[in-house]
Design an enzyme around this catalytic site. Structure first.
Site, PDB file in Angstrom:
ATOM      1  N   LEU A   1      23.716  23.633 -48.441  1.00 43.14           N
ATOM      2  CA  LEU A   1      23.415  23.670 -49.885  1.00 43.14           C
ATOM      3  C   LEU A   1      24.549  23.028 -50.696  1.00 43.14           C
ATOM      4  O   LEU A   1      24.314  22.397 -51.734  1.00 43.14           O
ATOM      5  CB  LEU A   1      23.169  25.105 -50.349  1.00 43.14           C
ATOM      6  CG  LEU A   1      21.985  25.800 -49.676  1.00 43.14           C
ATOM      7  CD1 LEU A   1      21.845  27.233 -50.190  1.00 43.14           C
ATOM      8  CD2 LEU A   1      20.689  25.026 -49.864  1.00 43.14           C
TER       9      LEU A   1
ATOM     10  N   ILE B   1      26.679  25.087 -44.668  1.00 40.13           N
ATOM     11  CA  ILE B   1      27.120  24.531 -45.959  1.00 40.13           C
ATOM     12  C   ILE B   1      26.133  23.485 -46.442  1.00 40.13           C
ATOM     13  O   ILE B   1      26.456  22.667 -47.309  1.00 40.13           O
ATOM     14  CB  ILE B   1      28.535  23.914 -45.847  1.00 40.13           C
ATOM     15  CG1 ILE B   1      28.577  22.866 -44.729  1.00 40.13           C
ATOM     16  CG2 ILE B   1      29.601  24.988 -45.638  1.00 40.13           C
ATOM     17  CD1 ILE B   1      29.736  21.915 -44.847  1.00 40.13           C
TER      18      ILE B   1
ATOM     19  N   LYS C   1      39.653  38.415 -55.293  1.00 45.49           N
ATOM     20  CA  LYS C   1      39.884  37.311 -54.358  1.00 45.49           C
ATOM     21  C   LYS C   1      38.810  36.237 -54.563  1.00 45.49           C
ATOM     22  O   LYS C   1      39.108  35.059 -54.674  1.00 45.49           O
ATOM     23  CB  LYS C   1      39.805  37.826 -52.926  1.00 45.49           C
ATOM     24  CG  LYS C   1      39.611  36.748 -51.869  1.00 45.49           C
ATOM     25  CD  LYS C   1      39.587  37.280 -50.455  1.00 45.49           C
ATOM     26  CE  LYS C   1      38.246  37.763 -50.022  1.00 45.49           C
ATOM     27  NZ  LYS C   1      37.299  36.753 -49.527  1.00 45.49           N
ATOM     28  N   ASN C   2      37.553  36.670 -54.663  1.00 50.16           N
ATOM     29  CA  ASN C   2      36.448  35.707 -54.634  1.00 50.16           C
ATOM     30  C   ASN C   2      36.237  34.969 -55.946  1.00 50.16           C
ATOM     31  O   ASN C   2      35.444  34.030 -55.990  1.00 50.16           O
ATOM     32  CB  ASN C   2      35.165  36.394 -54.167  1.00 50.16           C
ATOM     33  CG  ASN C   2      35.240  36.716 -52.674  1.00 50.16           C
ATOM     34  OD1 ASN C   2      36.142  36.244 -51.974  1.00 50.16           O
ATOM     35  ND2 ASN C   2      34.331  37.532 -52.205  1.00 50.16           N
TER      36      ASN C   2
ATOM     37  N   ARG D   1      43.445  39.596 -45.526  1.00 50.13           N
ATOM     38  CA  ARG D   1      42.829  38.450 -46.193  1.00 50.13           C
ATOM     39  C   ARG D   1      42.293  38.846 -47.559  1.00 50.13           C
ATOM     40  O   ARG D   1      42.259  38.033 -48.468  1.00 50.13           O
ATOM     41  CB  ARG D   1      41.651  37.909 -45.360  1.00 50.13           C
ATOM     42  CG  ARG D   1      42.039  37.313 -44.035  1.00 50.13           C
ATOM     43  CD  ARG D   1      40.866  36.597 -43.418  1.00 50.13           C
ATOM     44  NE  ARG D   1      40.296  35.626 -44.358  1.00 50.13           N
ATOM     45  CZ  ARG D   1      39.261  34.855 -44.064  1.00 50.13           C
ATOM     46  NH1 ARG D   1      38.666  34.961 -42.902  1.00 50.13           N
ATOM     47  NH2 ARG D   1      38.800  33.983 -44.938  1.00 50.13           N
TER      48      ARG D   1
ATOM     49  N   ARG E   1      27.252  30.389 -41.022  1.00 49.82           N
ATOM     50  CA  ARG E   1      27.423  30.298 -42.475  1.00 49.82           C
ATOM     51  C   ARG E   1      27.384  28.818 -42.830  1.00 49.82           C
ATOM     52  O   ARG E   1      28.387  28.155 -42.958  1.00 49.82           O
ATOM     53  CB  ARG E   1      28.710  30.986 -42.908  1.00 49.82           C
ATOM     54  CG  ARG E   1      28.596  32.507 -42.736  1.00 49.82           C
ATOM     55  CD  ARG E   1      29.843  33.228 -43.120  1.00 49.82           C
ATOM     56  NE  ARG E   1      30.070  33.190 -44.561  1.00 49.82           N
ATOM     57  CZ  ARG E   1      31.202  33.648 -45.102  1.00 49.82           C
ATOM     58  NH1 ARG E   1      32.165  34.074 -44.330  1.00 49.82           N
ATOM     59  NH2 ARG E   1      31.367  33.615 -46.412  1.00 49.82           N
TER      60      ARG E   1
END
Ligand code: EPZ
Length: 423
Positions: free
Chosen positions: A126, A124, A22-23, A399, A122
């Protein structure tokens, strides 16, 4: 809504094929936005909710996609919208992956800020830092990131990540490949999913040096080509299935894997007393009579992955002693613990450390999924719990795991999917 109903106590045995990652699928699909002509044929793409969500996002932007039998055909030549709406981004944080390629190809992108996440913040920052280093102007207004480039083209730059970030590295790579000049990325994520993205971009015609390492150099190109590509296997799904064999006292073989990418996880299974044998494309795990307590610290690759932390905690509830699990990537990724304790586990949380006292007899009951890997840990516990465990809200599981109950059933588990209504 769906739940999984599991009767525990069956030992798993047999062999199974791993699904595609998936990733690595998500950044690869995003990278198709970089090609202004032709169509991509992507093989070994898993049939998952996150993939459906991401292809919906690309369709919204104007890409054409067809998905069948784990092959995704994508053409992004007619992209006409540069806005990723909240309704889609809130379903999946990885939607942020369209930022880099849209900016690189069109000089502008508007992406909704991703929502929160079940296991803590989480950020973002960066991702945005990398885009600004490459010359983008970023403004955040009404919940949207608005990124644009004066003068039209991103400019190669040096990007030094203070924290190893898979997503930010992916976005920086997909922006740099069409920037003018050379980009260097220090402290890049070296996860197999990023190594696969580098191989994908190189096959599209990009020039990338340092693939697979934390120091990357990219020479920007005028344009890139659509290609055919074989996606890599899912190392987290494979690790989860191995944990299912270990927790039930069984023995299974997983085919279609690259053991080299799972060294840290396999080492821990061996430390816990499992017998692990590998070939170039398979892993066989045989569980011991008694599992040994085994400490784990989750860190960026090549260390033990945070995405296997919840599954490891479930396994350690059956070990003959106390195990200590620390997550250095997501300090609060412990939502699975209260639910595991409801099954009879004895797990304490002290700061970012879980202390698992084993072995604990688990008794089936209803448990609630909260996020993808937490729900996987509840399924693992249900496989060994006495009686029936009902894992609710398995849309979290869907998922990231392709037909997980079919795979477990083919290995001997007593598991079925049922519809239910939450009052
Ligand atoms: C990817 O998420 C994975 N998702 C996650 O898998 C995985 O847990 C994570 O990498 C770590 O390996 C996908 O690949 C789609 P990060 P990502 O950026 O890219 C901090 C699963 O279960 N950070 O590597 O979002 C962040 O807070 C999912 O499949 C910043 O500070 O993770 C974290 O502490 C869950 N600022 C660390 O970096 C940023 O801009 C690593 O996060 C970005 C990240």
């Amino acid at each position: 809504m769906d739940k999984l109903v599991i009767r525990g106590g069956r030992q798993l045995s047999g062999s199974i094929n791993a699904s595609g990652s998936k990733n690595s699928s998500l950044p690869i699909i995003a990278a198709t936005l970089l090609a202004g002509k032709g169509s991509f044929t992507l093989h070994n793409i898993p049939d998952l909710r996150d993939i459906t969500t991401f292809t919906q996002l690309l369709n919204h932007l104007g890409s054409e996609t067809t998905f069948s039998d784990n092959t995704l055909i994508v053409s992004s030549r007619n992209v006409q919208s540069l806005q990723a709406p909240y309704e889609l981004v809130k379903k999946m944080r990885a939607s942020i992956y369209v930022l880099g390629p849209l900016l690189a190809r069109f000089g502008h992108a508007r992406v909704s800020l991703p929502g929160g996440c079940a296991f803590g913040p989480r950020p973002i920052d960066l991702h945005l830092m990398a885009m600004e280093k490459l010359g983008a102007t970023i403004t955040i207004e009404t919940g949207f990131i608005d990124a644009s480039i004066k003068g039209g083209k991103l400019q190669g730059a040096h990007i030094d990540f203070p924290v190893s970030s898979v997503g930010a590295t992916g976005n920086a790579l997909m922006a740099a490949v069409l920037a003018e000049g050379k980009t260097t990325i220090s402290n890049a994520a070296a996860e197999p999913e990023i190594e696969t993205l580098c191989r994908f971009l190189t096959a599209m015609g990009a020039t990338i040096r340092g693939t697979g390492t934390t120091e990357l150099e990219i020479d920007g190109k005028e344009s890139l080509n659509a290609i055919e590509f074989q996606n890599v296997f899912d190392r987290i799904e494979a690790g989860t299935l191995l944990a299912a064999a270990a927790i039930t006292g069984g023995e299974i073989t997983i085919n279609g894997v690259e053991p080299e990418q799972m060294k840290a996880v396999l080492k821990k299974f061996i430390h816990a007393g499992c017998t692990v044998t590998t070939t170039s494309n398979s892993i066989t795990l045989k569980s011991p009579d008694k599992l040994l307590p085994t400490d784990v610290t989750a860190k960026p690759y090549p260390s033990f992955p945070t995405d296997m932390q919840a599954q490891w905690i479930a396994l350690m509830t059956q070990a003959e002693g106390t195990s200590h699990i620390i997550d250095k990537v997501y300090h609060e990724r412990f939502n699975h613990i209260p639910e595991l304790n409801r099954l009879g586990a004895h797990i304490e949380i002290r700061k970012n450390q879980a202390i698992v006292h084993g072995p604990q007899h688990l008794s089936g009951t209803k448990v609630m999924s909260t996020d993808l890997r937490a729900s996987a840990s509840l399924v693992l516990a249900g496989l060994v719990a006495q009686g029936t465990t009902e894992v609710l809200r398995v849309y979290h599981l869907d998922r990231g795991y392709e037909k997980i109950e079919m795979k477990l059933k083919s290995l001997g588990a007593d598991i079925r999917r049922e519809k239910y209504n939450e009052f």
